[in-house]
Design a protein around this motif. Sequence first.
Motif, PDB file in Angstrom:
ATOM      1  N   SER A   1       0.823  -1.217   0.000  1.00 24.65           N
ATOM      2  CA  SER A   1       0.000   0.000   0.000  1.00 24.65           C
ATOM      3  C   SER A   1       0.853   1.261   0.000  1.00 24.65           C
ATOM      4  CB  SER A   1      -0.929   0.035   1.224  1.00 24.65           C
ATOM      5  OG  SER A   1      -1.903  -0.971   1.130  1.00 24.65           O
ATOM      6  N   GLN A   2       2.050   1.207   0.552  1.00 25.41           N
ATOM      7  CA  GLN A   2       2.865   2.423   0.557  1.00 25.41           C
ATOM      8  C   GLN A   2       3.887   2.450  -0.570  1.00 25.41           C
ATOM      9  OE1 GLN A   2       6.323   2.751   3.475  1.00 25.41           O
ATOM     10  NE2 GLN A   2       4.997   1.379   4.610  1.00 25.41           N
ATOM     11  N   LEU A   3       4.221   1.277  -1.143  1.00 24.30           N
ATOM     12  CA  LEU A   3       5.268   1.263  -2.168  1.00 24.30           C
ATOM     13  C   LEU A   3       4.719   1.502  -3.565  1.00 24.30           C
ATOM     14  CD1 LEU A   3       7.439  -1.767  -0.969  1.00 24.30           C
ATOM     15  CD2 LEU A   3       8.086   0.667  -0.957  1.00 24.30           C
ATOM     16  N   LEU A   4       3.480   1.089  -3.833  1.00 20.99           N
ATOM     17  CA  LEU A   4       2.993   1.147  -5.208  1.00 20.99           C
ATOM     18  C   LEU A   4       2.340   2.475  -5.586  1.00 20.99           C
ATOM     19  CD1 LEU A   4       1.793  -2.557  -5.518  1.00 20.99           C
ATOM     20  CD2 LEU A   4       3.825  -1.521  -6.547  1.00 20.99           C
ATOM     21  N   PRO A   5       1.526   3.083  -4.727  1.00 21.65           N
ATOM     22  CA  PRO A   5       0.920   4.364  -5.128  1.00 21.65           C
ATOM     23  C   PRO A   5       1.955   5.497  -5.178  1.00 21.65           C
ATOM     24  CG  PRO A   5      -0.360   3.325  -3.381  1.00 21.65           C
ATOM     25  CD  PRO A   5       0.953   2.605  -3.460  1.00 21.65           C
ATOM     26  N   ARG A   6       1.570   6.586  -5.794  1.00 14.39           N
ATOM     27  CA  ARG A   6       2.491   7.710  -5.954  1.00 14.39           C
ATOM     28  C   ARG A   6       2.675   8.481  -4.638  1.00 14.39           C
ATOM     29  NH1 ARG A   6       2.630  12.690  -7.532  1.00 14.39           N
ATOM     30  NH2 ARG A   6       0.402  13.069  -7.650  1.00 14.39           N
ATOM     31  N   ILE A   7       1.646   8.421  -3.788  1.00 17.17           N
ATOM     32  CA  ILE A   7       1.688   9.205  -2.550  1.00 17.17           C
ATOM     33  C   ILE A   7       1.435   8.301  -1.351  1.00 17.17           C
ATOM     34  CG2 ILE A   7       0.489  11.033  -1.252  1.00 17.17           C
ATOM     35  CD1 ILE A   7       0.003  12.386  -3.911  1.00 17.17           C
ATOM     36  N   HIS A   8       2.263   8.448  -0.343  1.00 15.20           N
ATOM     37  CA  HIS A   8       2.076   7.693   0.903  1.00 15.20           C
ATOM     38  C   HIS A   8       1.698   8.664   2.016  1.00 15.20           C
ATOM     39  CE1 HIS A   8       4.116   5.125   4.321  1.00 15.20           C
ATOM     40  NE2 HIS A   8       2.797   5.087   4.396  1.00 15.20           N
ATOM     41  N   ILE A   9       0.532   8.441   2.616  1.00 21.27           N
ATOM     42  CA  ILE A   9       0.112   9.254   3.758  1.00 21.27           C
ATOM     43  C   ILE A   9       0.113   8.373   5.006  1.00 21.27           C
ATOM     44  CG2 ILE A   9      -1.707  10.691   4.767  1.00 21.27           C
ATOM     45  CD1 ILE A   9      -2.791  11.183   1.962  1.00 21.27           C
ATOM     46  N   VAL A  10       0.792   8.826   6.034  1.00 18.20           N
ATOM     47  CA  VAL A  10       0.840   8.112   7.310  1.00 18.20           C
ATOM     48  C   VAL A  10      -0.056   8.850   8.295  1.00 18.20           C
ATOM     49  CG1 VAL A  10       2.321   7.395   9.233  1.00 18.20           C
ATOM     50  CG2 VAL A  10       3.226   7.416   6.886  1.00 18.20           C
TER      51      VAL A  10
ATOM     52  N   LEU B   1      14.315   2.741  -7.410  1.00 17.69           N
ATOM     53  CA  LEU B   1      13.544   2.199  -8.533  1.00 17.69           C
ATOM     54  C   LEU B   1      12.056   2.105  -8.212  1.00 17.69           C
ATOM     55  CD1 LEU B   1      15.962  -0.630  -9.699  1.00 17.69           C
ATOM     56  CD2 LEU B   1      15.725   1.690 -10.598  1.00 17.69           C
ATOM     57  N   ASP B   2      11.713   2.209  -6.950  1.00 18.86           N
ATOM     58  CA  ASP B   2      10.293   2.212  -6.595  1.00 18.86           C
ATOM     59  C   ASP B   2      10.105   3.006  -5.305  1.00 18.86           C
ATOM     60  OD1 ASP B   2      11.259   0.484  -4.664  1.00 18.86           O
ATOM     61  OD2 ASP B   2      10.308  -1.308  -5.497  1.00 18.86           O
ATOM     62  N   GLY B   3       8.862   3.003  -4.816  1.00 19.73           N
ATOM     63  CA  GLY B   3       8.561   3.791  -3.614  1.00 19.73           C
ATOM     64  C   GLY B   3       7.795   5.043  -3.979  1.00 19.73           C
ATOM     65  N   PRO B   4       7.131   5.651  -2.983  1.00 15.17           N
ATOM     66  CA  PRO B   4       6.261   6.801  -3.254  1.00 15.17           C
ATOM     67  C   PRO B   4       7.053   8.080  -3.548  1.00 15.17           C
ATOM     68  CG  PRO B   4       6.408   6.413  -0.909  1.00 15.17           C
ATOM     69  CD  PRO B   4       7.168   5.299  -1.559  1.00 15.17           C
ATOM     70  N   GLU B   5       6.480   8.913  -4.399  1.00 14.41           N
ATOM     71  CA  GLU B   5       7.141  10.193  -4.720  1.00 14.41           C
ATOM     72  C   GLU B   5       6.901  11.224  -3.628  1.00 14.41           C
ATOM     73  OE1 GLU B   5       5.752  11.265  -8.640  1.00 14.41           O
ATOM     74  OE2 GLU B   5       6.209   9.207  -9.285  1.00 14.41           O
ATOM     75  N   GLU B   6       5.782  11.063  -2.911  1.00 14.48           N
ATOM     76  CA  GLU B   6       5.513  11.994  -1.803  1.00 14.48           C
ATOM     77  C   GLU B   6       5.239  11.193  -0.537  1.00 14.48           C
ATOM     78  OE1 GLU B   6       2.388  14.876  -2.441  1.00 14.48           O
ATOM     79  OE2 GLU B   6       2.953  15.097  -4.546  1.00 14.48           O
ATOM     80  N   TYR B   7       5.719  11.740   0.576  1.00 22.42           N
ATOM     81  CA  TYR B   7       5.530  11.087   1.874  1.00 22.42           C
ATOM     82  C   TYR B   7       4.990  12.130   2.842  1.00 22.42           C
ATOM     83  CZ  TYR B   7       7.123   9.042   6.387  1.00 22.42           C
ATOM     84  OH  TYR B   7       7.225   8.566   7.662  1.00 22.42           O
ATOM     85  N   HIS B   8       3.808  11.892   3.356  1.00 27.09           N
ATOM     86  CA  HIS B   8       3.152  12.829   4.275  1.00 27.09           C
ATOM     87  C   HIS B   8       2.836  12.125   5.585  1.00 27.09           C
ATOM     88  CE1 HIS B   8       2.205  15.830   1.077  1.00 27.09           C
ATOM     89  NE2 HIS B   8       2.224  14.763   0.315  1.00 27.09           N
ATOM     90  N   VAL B   9       2.997  12.840   6.684  1.00 31.55           N
ATOM     91  CA  VAL B   9       2.553  12.301   7.966  1.00 31.55           C
ATOM     92  C   VAL B   9       1.567  13.283   8.588  1.00 31.55           C
ATOM     93  CG1 VAL B   9       3.221  11.380  10.213  1.00 31.55           C
ATOM     94  CG2 VAL B   9       4.821  11.245   8.294  1.00 31.55           C
ATOM     95  N   VAL B  10       0.398  12.772   8.941  1.00 29.03           N
ATOM     96  CA  VAL B  10      -0.582  13.580   9.669  1.00 29.03           C
ATOM     97  C   VAL B  10      -0.477  13.195  11.140  1.00 29.03           C
ATOM     98  CG1 VAL B  10      -3.016  14.175   9.927  1.00 29.03           C
ATOM     99  CG2 VAL B  10      -2.103  13.577   7.657  1.00 29.03           C
TER     100      VAL B  10
END
Lengths: 474, 235
Positions: free
Chosen positions: A231-240, A286-295
């Motif tokens: 869920s965090q590696l495939l989409p473009r954005i990871h929200i925690v 080579l992979d991983g999200p382009e944006e990482y956000h933590v709320v």
Amino acid sequence: MEGSTSHDFKANATRELANADLRAALSGSDRTFVAGRARVVANLPEFDALRDAAKAIKDHTLANLDHYLEVWERRAREAGGHVHWAKDTAEARAIVLALCKRAGARAVNKGKSMIAEECGINEMLEANGIRPVETDLGEYIIQIRHETPSHIIAPAIHLTKAQVEKSFRETHTGLDPARDLTEPRALLTEAREILRKKYFEAEVGITGANFLVAETGSSIIVTNEGNGDLSQLLPRIHIVLASLEKVVPTLEDASTILRVLARSATGQEFSTYTTLSTGPRRADDLDGPEEYHVVVLDNGRAAMLGGEFHEMLRCIRCGACMNHCPVYQAVGGHAYGWVYPGPMGAVLTPALIGIEHAAPLPNASTFCGRCEQVCPMRIPLPGMMRKWREREFDKGLTPRPARQGLKLWAAFATRPRLYRFVTGLAMGALARLAGRKGRLRRLPLAGGWTRYREFPAPEGRTFQAMWAEKRGRP
Amino acid sequence: MSAEVPDTAKSRAAILGAIRRGLGRDGAPTRAQREAPETRLATHPRNLQPARTAGADHGGLAHLFRHYAEAVQATVTEVADMASVPAAVADYLRRENLPARAVMAPDPALDAAPWAETGMLSIRRGKPTESDEVSVTSAFAGIAETGTLVMLSGKEHPSTLNFLPETHIVVLSADRVVGTYEDVWDRIRRKMGGAVPRLPRTVNLVTGPSRSGDIQQTLLLGAHGPRRLHIVLVG
Ligand code: SF4
């Protein structure tokens, strides 16, 4: 509190006691969680000393919470991450929605997150035309059944295999109706294949966090399935989504708490996947999200600092207290009416949504003390439930019959033989009803959380007679 | 579609203010109040560590690693050197009735093995797609304490290799097996350098194959991540 039925524990519990599927589903807990914990604890001579160390880490962290949060935030930003602060769930929802909209998201993959439950993220996304896809198997099952989790680490623990099979047949209508789903393996394979496709469709992945590490600006998730990772590696954005008490100082400190977490939770030496995420993908990754956000969510936690329920902020959401709680095991998680069930919920829920919305929960206890015995963070759960009861009593929030019950409790406490007699009597009634004699026998004051108020029957009727009568009108 | 992401500076101030009130502080922590946490962050002292791996030599650690990895349903083969790895991989795939085809991390550490010579394996280097059934990667470390593998993301190791294919084969040199989690943090700090360690984007601690107990508490392997985790222990 919207959506909460914690104020109505009595009715909830009565309903659940009559739920045969719940009985069957929960009957495995002793064999899995309880026996599993006992086994791994026996294999680690240092276990109790590690609990002390884990408690000390959290106590130190909470005493310096502002500082550690600021350091964590700075390092998370230095690693390219974005940090958003939410005072309450409405702010958290607004941040998540804005991030999803900016990403043009039509679908969001979700790893298991209790904070997402607390904030009602799924409902909010759906209301805005964005499809949330729960990827944890248990969460997926309850999502297609339009239910809420009944346990903080095993969300679908209240369901039998047959119920899961029925839901799969009703939901996965494109598949051969004659397919064989009798084996749990077949159900897992079907869910795996269906969710597999969805991983690649989502623009955003949302996960929770078991820890935020100040030293490195990282978030950590602990899972067994691997869904939180996909869920965090495939989409473009990871929200925690993380509540603010999740921060720990260093990797060493996280390690100490990790040593007691899985052992207490599932009876594993270590969970399958412990994943540290720091910022977005690097230039040559080579992979991983382009944006990482933590709320970072407060929602009432900061106000617990320094108060009577301060120690509850040490909770690492392992679930051991509910796995070992006779009340939880009898009524299941839904009876508690909100996100957090069992003994930890009985303490935390009133703090987060207000005692006036959750007054019965601190009474949902037999004070047998098992929760405190197994809590890896040594949280004095029964003592804190007593504090809530005293507060309710002071405020006059306790309903009159319960006040009588408390007096009754005191009377029993000084007359052990009467106590044993009455508890024995009530035990039989409840056990027959629940069909789980062995477990309910451990309740010191049977029905203490539902029916003890009726004990001093002025008309001289028996408890069973009244119980039977009460059951007739839910 | 665009949207303003809310500026949360005000909430940040309110939350930190509420925390400070709860802690009985007037404002931001003073220099003296910051000292203990700053020292802890800078020196990251180790807390109590279980004795189960203490004092073990290389052989002892590898042995414990294998024991704990197998206890969580990973499988382990030991080979003498990198030259023997491709044959061991091909062998494993045959035994498990899996295709002799794998996607492999573009990791120079794996180049030492004579993959082409085996002739029985078809190997593609890079990140996995949905249709890859088998992945081969190395590991940064093994942790004897719980049979845990440590994988760092980077251009040599896309993290999806650890999760997407149904079978994950990990080549681990025995001299990379350490006792505890803390031992690994120190190795990562050394590798990344700098006063403040910057971790790779993703650090995966993997202990056995993927599993779920969500269907009536029946333990099933291969929930979303790999159903099989095979470790080739080298040396
Ligand atoms: S209160 Fe203790 S036992 Fe219960 S979930 Fe929290 S840490 Fe675990």
